[in-house]
Write a protein that holds these residues in place. Structure first.
Motif, PDB file in Angstrom:
ATOM      1  N   ALA A 110       0.769  -1.244  -0.086  1.00 59.87           N
ATOM      2  CA  ALA A 110      -0.093  -0.150   0.013  1.00 59.87           C
ATOM      3  C   ALA A 110       0.878   1.195  -0.178  1.00 59.87           C
ATOM      4  N   THR A 111       0.201   2.307   0.032  1.00 56.46           N
ATOM      5  CA  THR A 111       0.809   3.599  -0.328  1.00 56.46           C
ATOM      6  C   THR A 111       2.034   3.908   0.628  1.00 56.46           C
ATOM      7  N   ALA A 112       1.996   3.654   2.058  1.00 58.59           N
ATOM      8  CA  ALA A 112       2.920   4.020   2.969  1.00 58.59           C
ATOM      9  C   ALA A 112       4.432   3.447   2.778  1.00 58.59           C
ATOM     10  N   LEU A 113       4.464   2.279   2.064  1.00 58.69           N
ATOM     11  CA  LEU A 113       5.795   1.566   1.975  1.00 58.69           C
ATOM     12  C   LEU A 113       5.884   1.613   0.443  1.00 58.69           C
ATOM     13  N   PRO A 114       7.258   1.882  -0.052  1.00 56.65           N
ATOM     14  CA  PRO A 114       7.351   2.003  -1.399  1.00 56.65           C
ATOM     15  C   PRO A 114       7.280   0.634  -1.984  1.00 56.65           C
ATOM     16  N   THR A 115       6.963   0.872  -3.344  1.00 57.79           N
ATOM     17  CA  THR A 115       6.904  -0.428  -4.187  1.00 57.79           C
ATOM     18  C   THR A 115       8.333  -0.810  -4.929  1.00 57.79           C
ATOM     19  N   ILE A 116       8.255  -1.970  -5.326  1.00 57.17           N
ATOM     20  CA  ILE A 116       9.369  -2.550  -5.836  1.00 57.17           C
ATOM     21  C   ILE A 116       9.584  -1.745  -7.192  1.00 57.17           C
ATOM     22  N   ASP A 117      11.010  -1.571  -7.462  1.00 54.54           N
ATOM     23  CA  ASP A 117      11.184  -1.174  -9.091  1.00 54.54           C
ATOM     24  C   ASP A 117      11.517  -2.167  -9.830  1.00 54.54           C
ATOM     25  N   SER A 118      10.630  -2.447 -10.913  1.00 56.42           N
ATOM     26  CA  SER A 118      10.846  -3.795 -11.593  1.00 56.42           C
ATOM     27  C   SER A 118      11.838  -3.540 -12.814  1.00 56.42           C
ATOM     28  N   THR A 119      12.213  -2.319 -12.771  1.00 49.61           N
ATOM     29  CA  THR A 119      13.257  -2.009 -14.211  1.00 49.61           C
ATOM     30  C   THR A 119      14.668  -2.776 -13.806  1.00 49.61           C
ATOM     31  N   HIS A 120      15.554  -2.589 -14.923  1.00 51.85           N
ATOM     32  CA  HIS A 120      16.414  -3.090 -14.714  1.00 51.85           C
ATOM     33  C   HIS A 120      17.889  -2.164 -15.374  1.00 51.85           C
ATOM     34  N   ASP A 121      18.578  -1.625 -14.573  1.00 48.21           N
ATOM     35  CA  ASP A 121      19.588  -0.793 -14.860  1.00 48.21           C
ATOM     36  C   ASP A 121      20.618  -1.499 -15.761  1.00 48.21           C
ATOM     37  N   ASP A 122      20.888  -0.831 -16.714  1.00 46.99           N
ATOM     38  CA  ASP A 122      22.219  -1.193 -17.494  1.00 46.99           C
ATOM     39  C   ASP A 122      23.682  -0.835 -16.942  1.00 46.99           C
ATOM     40  N   GLU A 123      23.263   0.633 -16.186  1.00 46.76           N
ATOM     41  CA  GLU A 123      24.634   0.919 -15.398  1.00 46.76           C
ATOM     42  C   GLU A 123      24.390   1.022 -13.988  1.00 46.76           C
ATOM     43  N   TYR A 124      25.590   1.271 -13.277  1.00 45.14           N
ATOM     44  CA  TYR A 124      25.381   1.450 -11.856  1.00 45.14           C
ATOM     45  C   TYR A 124      26.696   2.080 -11.233  1.00 45.14           C
TER      46      TYR A 124
END
Length: 814
Positions: free
Chosen positions: A756-770
Motif C-alpha cells: 500500500a501507499t505508505a511503503l515504497p513499491t519495488i522497482d521492476s526495471t533493470h539498470d544497465d548502468e550502476y
C-alpha cells in the motif's frame, strides 16, 4: 546404497565394486551424496553435521516406478579418476576409477531417457522424451520423506529428522532443426508420494521434449537458538557459509553440549564454558530473569546443526553484591582467516582482585585481565576463541572508572581487533588534581581525553595477541578536547584499506551524538547537528587514529536519531543504515532541514515516531558531492534500519524492523483465520540499488508476527556469495524444517508483493548502468529477484515459552 563417498567434485564416479551392485554411479554434492541406479536415485541429506570421518544422513529416494530392467547406461565425457584404497587387503582396493561429467540411462521407459548432471548444490535429472512418446508414463515415487509439501509445481520433501530436499519447477523445451523452444510442463501428483510430468504449454509431438527439474537441499533456513528462558541474538558473521552468532541468554538449557542436551552421535569439542553462570544469591544457585551469559553459537552451512556452542560469563558480581543480577552479553562478532572467533560485548560479572575465579573469564597476559576500579560495572570485554571454541586465545576487559560497553568488532588481515562502543569513564579531576582519563587511551590519537559527564564513543585497536593497545581514542568531536563535551555513542564499525596500501586500515564508525563537530573534515554531508536530541553520525578514522578523514551528521531537530549499521565497498564508499524521526511542530518542511533526502526510493516520512534511513556516501568527495543517495524506509508504525551489507557491485542489503499495519503487508492466504493485532513489529530485508537514474528498491521481504504483542527484531547481518544471514531476537516465530532447534512457532514468511501507499513499491526495471565508485568499470548486474520463492507449507501455531528466542535466518540473495 548409502556408503561414504570420496570428497570429490569430479562429477559422477563409476561403481567398480566399491559400492553395492545396484549402484551405477555416485557423486558427492555440497549438500550430500547421491547414488544413481537403473531404477532411481538416492540422496543423502545431512541431519547432524559432516565430520572428517563419518556422516549422519537421512536418505530420500526417487524410485522410477516400473522402470525397464534392460535400460542402457551411457556415461558422458571422462573428466578424471579417483581411487578407493581402504583396508589392508590390496585385492579390495579400487584404483583409477573413472569419473564422468554426466550420465545417461537410455530407455528407462519406452522412448524416455534420463540424463543426470550436477547442478550447484544438487542434481539435475532430465527426462529426454523422444518424438511421439508419452512422458506421463514416467512415474516417480518418493521414498524416505516424512512429508511432501507442494508449492505451485515445485515441492519440498522433508525427512523424519526435519531435513529437507527441494525439487524445483522443471525448465522444459522442445527441440527442432531451428533450435530449442521453451515450453511449460507441470508436476502432477497422482498420490501423496507419486508424481509424473504433464506438458501444459505448446510443443510439437513430432519433436523431442526435454524436462529439466533440479533436486537439491534448499539454500535457506530459519533456526532458533535458545532455551526455556530469555535469549537474544545480536550479531552474525559468515565464513564459508558457516554462521557465527553471538548474543546473550539466561537459559540453563541453552543448546550447549552437556547443558541439559543429549550428546550428538559423536563427541563434539568440549565447549569452553559448559554451564550457564548462576547468580550466587541469598539462595545458592537461584537464578533470576536478569541473569545472562554471553554465548557464541557456530551453525553449519545448512542450518541443521551446531559445530559448537559455548557460554561466556561469570557467576558473581563482587562489586554490586549477591542481590544484583549477573549480566554478560556478546554484541559483535568477527572471524579471522584461521577461523579464530572474536567477540566484543560487556559484562558486570567482574572481580577485584582476581582471587575467587567467579568473575568473567580473562586470560593472563591480556591487556587488562582485571577491572581497574571497584566501582559498579559493566565493563567492555574482547574475547578471542580458537577455531573449535574450546580455549580462549585471549580475553581482556576494556575497563574504566564508570560503565563501559563494547558494541561491535572487526578484524584485519593481521589479526588485530578493532572494537567500538561507548563509555561513561570520561576524564575528570581527582582530589583537585590534573585531569585523569579512566578509559584506556593512547598517545597521538585524535581524542585522547574527554570531559564532562555524558557518554563517549570509543575506538580501540588491539594487537593480534590481545596483550596491548595499538591505539585507542574517544569518538569525541568537541574541540578543544578540554572543552565540555556531549553525548556520543558508537554502535558499528567496518574496515577498509586502499588496495595499493593494504596495511593502512581505516575504521568507519557509526552511531549517535549531540557533539558539535568542529574543524569538520573536507568531505561531509551535513555540517551541523540539529538541536534538542541526538543525531546519527558516520566518521572515518585514518590508519593511525590520528585524524578524522570524514565525518557527517544526519538527523532532525528534537528527535533522537541514530546510525546503527555501516558497510563499505571495495572503493571505500559506504552505506549507512539507521533510524530517524520527524519534527512534528509546524514550520520545517518534509524532509526537515538537516536530513538530506536525495535520489530516494521513498522521499517522505512514512509515519509513526521513527522511520528507517539508508544513505550511501563517498567520504573522499568534495563537500556537497559526498552524498550519492539517501532515503527513508518505513510505514505507519515505528521503523528502524538496523544493519547493512553490500555486495561486489555495491548493491545494499538492509535489515530492520517495522510497525507495519496489516493493510500495508499482504498476508499469505489461509495462514491466519483471525488476525490478532492491528500492528505487527516484524522484520524486513530490502535490496537497494543506486544508479545514475536514481535509487531503486529492488526487493523487500517481511518476516514476523501479526500479533501486536509480539515482535521480531533483526540486528546482525552478514552475506556470502549466494545468501544473506540475519540474526536477531523474537517473541514468536516459526522455523524452517532444516532448523536444528525447533523451539518456537508461528512466524509467517511473506515475500514481497505490491504494498500500500505508505511503503515504497519495488522497482521492476533493470539498470544497465550502476555507480560502483571512482575508477571502476560498470559491472554486469545480477538479475533482480523481487519475489524470492519461499515454500508454502502449513505451520503449527503455538508458543513453547513466553520469553525471547535468538534466531538465525539464511535466505538466498533477493
Amino acid at each position: 546404497m548409502g556408503l561414504p563417498l570420496p570428497k570429490t567434485h569430479l562429477g559422477f564416479v563409476k561403481n567398480e565394486g566399491q559400492w553395492p551392485a545396484d549402484v551405477l554411479f555416485g557423486t558427492d554434492t555440497p549438500s550430500g551424496p547421491i547414488f544413481i541406479g537403473r531404477t532411481g536415485l538416492d540422496y543423502g541429506v545431512p541431519i547432524h553435521r559432516n565430520d572428517v570421518n563419518t556422516r549422519w544422513l537421512d536418505w530420500v529416494s526417487l524410485e522410477f516406478v516400473n522402470a525397464s530392467a534392460s535400460s542402457r547406461v551411457l556415461p558422458g565425457d571422462p573428466i578424471g579418476h579417483v581411487s578407493f584404497m581402504k583396508g589392508s587387503d590390496p585385492e579390495r582396493w579400487r584404483t583409477r576409477v573413472p569419473c564422468y561429467a554426466e550420465v545417461v540411462i537410455e530407455d528407462v521407459y519406452p522412448g524416455i531417457d534420463f540424463r543426470f548432471s550436477r547442478s550447484g548444490r544438487g542434481i539435475r535429472y532430465d527426462l529426454i522424451v523422444d518424438a511421439g512418446a508419452d512422458c506421463t508414463i514416467a512415474r516417480i515415487r518418493v521414498i524416505g520423506a516424512e512429508s511432501v509439501h507442494q508449492n505451485a509445481s515445485a515441492a519440498e520433501l522433508r525427512t523424519a529428522h526435519g531435513a529437507a530436499i527441494e525439487q524445483s519447477s522443471p525448465y522444459s523445451w522442445w527441440e527442432s532443426a531451428e533450435g530449442n523452444h521453451p515450453t511449460t510442463v507441470d508436476v502432477l501428483w497422482t498420490s501423496e508420494t507419486e508424481f509424473c510430468f504433464v506438458p501444459s504449454g505448446p510443443h510439437r509431438r513430432d519433436c523431442k521434449l526435454v524436462i529439466d527439474p533440479v533436486l537439491q537441499i534448499p539454500d535457506w533456513y530459519m533456526s532458533f537458538i535458545g532455551g526455556s528462558k530469555q535469549d537474544y541474538g545480536f550479531d552474525v558473521f559468515v565464513r564459508g557459509s558457516t554462521a557465527y552468532v553471538t548474543g546473550c541468554t539466561s537459559s540453563l538449557d541453552f543448546p550447549v553440549q552437556g547443558a541439559g542436551n543429549p550428546p550428538p552421535p559423536a563427541p563434539d569439542p568440549e565447549p569452553f564454558q559448559r554451564e550457564l553462570s548462576l547468580r550466587l544469591g541469598l539462595i545458592a544457585g537461584q537464578q533470576t530473569e536478569q541473569d545472562f551469559d554471553a554465548f557464541v553459537a557456530v551453525v553449519t552451512a545448512y542450518g541443521n546443526s551446531m559445530l559448537w556452542c559455548t557460554y561466556l560469563g561469570g557467576s558473581e558480581n563482587q562489586y554490586l553484591g549477591p542481590a544484583y543480577c549477573n549480566m554478560s552479553a556478546g554484541r559483535g562478532i568477527s572471524v579471522d582467516g584461521a577461523s579464530g572467533v572474536y567477540v566484543a560485548g560487556f559484562t558486570n560479572a567482574i572481580e577485584f582482585p582476581t582471587d575467587s575465579g567467579t568473575g568473567f573469564p580473562t586470560t593472563s597476559g591480556a591487556f587488562q585481565p582485571i577491572a581497574v576500579t571497584t566501582k559498579a560495572a559493566p565493563d567492555a570485554f574482547v574475547v578471542k576463541l580458537i577455531a573449535d571454541g574450546t580455549v580462549l586465545s585471549y580475553s581482556t576487559l576494556l575497563s574504566g572508572y564508570d560503565p563501559d560497553f563494547a558494541e561491535d568488532i572487526a578484524v584485519d588481515h593481521d589479526g588485530d581487533a578493532y572494537v567500538t562502543g561507548w563509555t561513561k569513564s570520561v576524564s575528570h579531576s581527582v582530589n583537585g588534581g590534573p585531569l585523569a582519563n579512566h578509559f584506556p587511551t593512547t598517545t597521538g590519537v585524535v581524542s585522547r581525553y574527554a570531559t564532562g559527564t555524558d557518554d563517549r564513543g570509543f575506538v580501540v585497536k588491539l594487537n593480534s595477541t590481545g596483550s596491548a593497545l595499538v591505539y585507542s581514542t574517544f569518538v569525541d568531536f568537541a574541540i578543544p578536547t578540554t572543552a565540555p563535551g556531549a553525548l556520543c555513542r558508537a554502535y558499528g564499525i567496518e574496515l577498509w584499506a586502499p588496495p595499493e596500501r593494504p596495511d593502512d586500515v581505516h575504521a568507519y564508525i557509526v552511531g549517535q551524538t549531540t557533539s558539535q563537530i568542529v574543524n569538520l573534515p573536507p568531505s561531509y554531508i551535513t555540517a551541523a547537528p540539529q538541536p534538542f536530541g541526538t543525531d546519527g553520525f558516520v566518521a572515518v578514522l585514518d590508519e593511525l587514529a590520528a585524524s578524522w578523514q570524514h565525518a557527517t551528521y544526519f538527523g532532525v531537530m528534537g528527535v533522537d536519531d541514530r546510525g546503527l549499521g555501516i558497510a563499505v565497498d571495495a572503493t571505500g564508499i559506504y552505506v549507512c543504515a539507521g533510524q530517524v524521526g520527524q519534527y512534528t511542530e509546524p514550520g520545517p518542511p518534509s524532509p526537515p532541514a538537516g536530513l538530506p533526502i536525495q535520489n530516494s526510493f521513498q522521499g517522505v516520512f512514512g509515519g509513526g515516531a521513527f522511520d528507517g534511513y539508508v544513505f550511501r556516501a563517498n567520504p573522499f568527495a568534495a563537500p556537497g558531492n559526498s552524498l550519492i543517495y539517501a532515503s527513508y524506509y518505513g510505514g505507519a508504525g515505528d521503523d528502524a534500519a538496523t544493519n547493512v551489507v553490500v555486495d561486489s557491485v555495491s548493491q545494499a542489503y538492509v535489515c530492520g524492523y517495522g510497525g507495519f499495519t496489516l493493510a500495508q503487508v499482504e498476508l499469505p492466504p489461509n495462514l491466519y483465520s483471525t488476525p490478532t493485532g492491528v500492528h505487527a513489529k516484524c522484520g524486513f530485508l530490502i535490496k537497494v540499488r543506486g544508479g545514475p537514474n536514481g535509487t531503486q528498491l529492488k526487493s523487500q521481504s517481511f518476516f514476523g508476527s501479526i500479533d501486536s504483542a509480539r515482535y521480531t527484531e533483526p540486528w546482525g547481518l552478514a552475506m556470502d556469495d549466494a545468501s544473506i544471514y540475519i540474526a536477531g531476537r523474537c517473541t514468536e516465530a516459526n522455523n524452517s524444517p532444516a532448523a536444528f532447534f525447533n523451539d518456537m512457532q508461528s512466524m509467517y514468511w511473506q515475500y514481497s508483493a505490491p504494498l500500500a501507499t505508505a511503503l515504497p513499491t519495488i522497482d521492476s526495471t533493470h539498470d544497465d548502468e550502476y555507480d560502483t565508485g571512482p575508477g571502476l568499470p560498470p559491472p554486469t548486474l545480477p538479475p533482480d529477484n523481487p519475489t524470492t520463492w519461499v515454500p508454502d507449507f502449513p505451520f503449527d501455531m503455538y508458543d513453547v515459552d513466553s520469553g525471547h528466542d535468538a534466531f538465525l535466518w539464511k535466505v538466498t540473495k533477493p
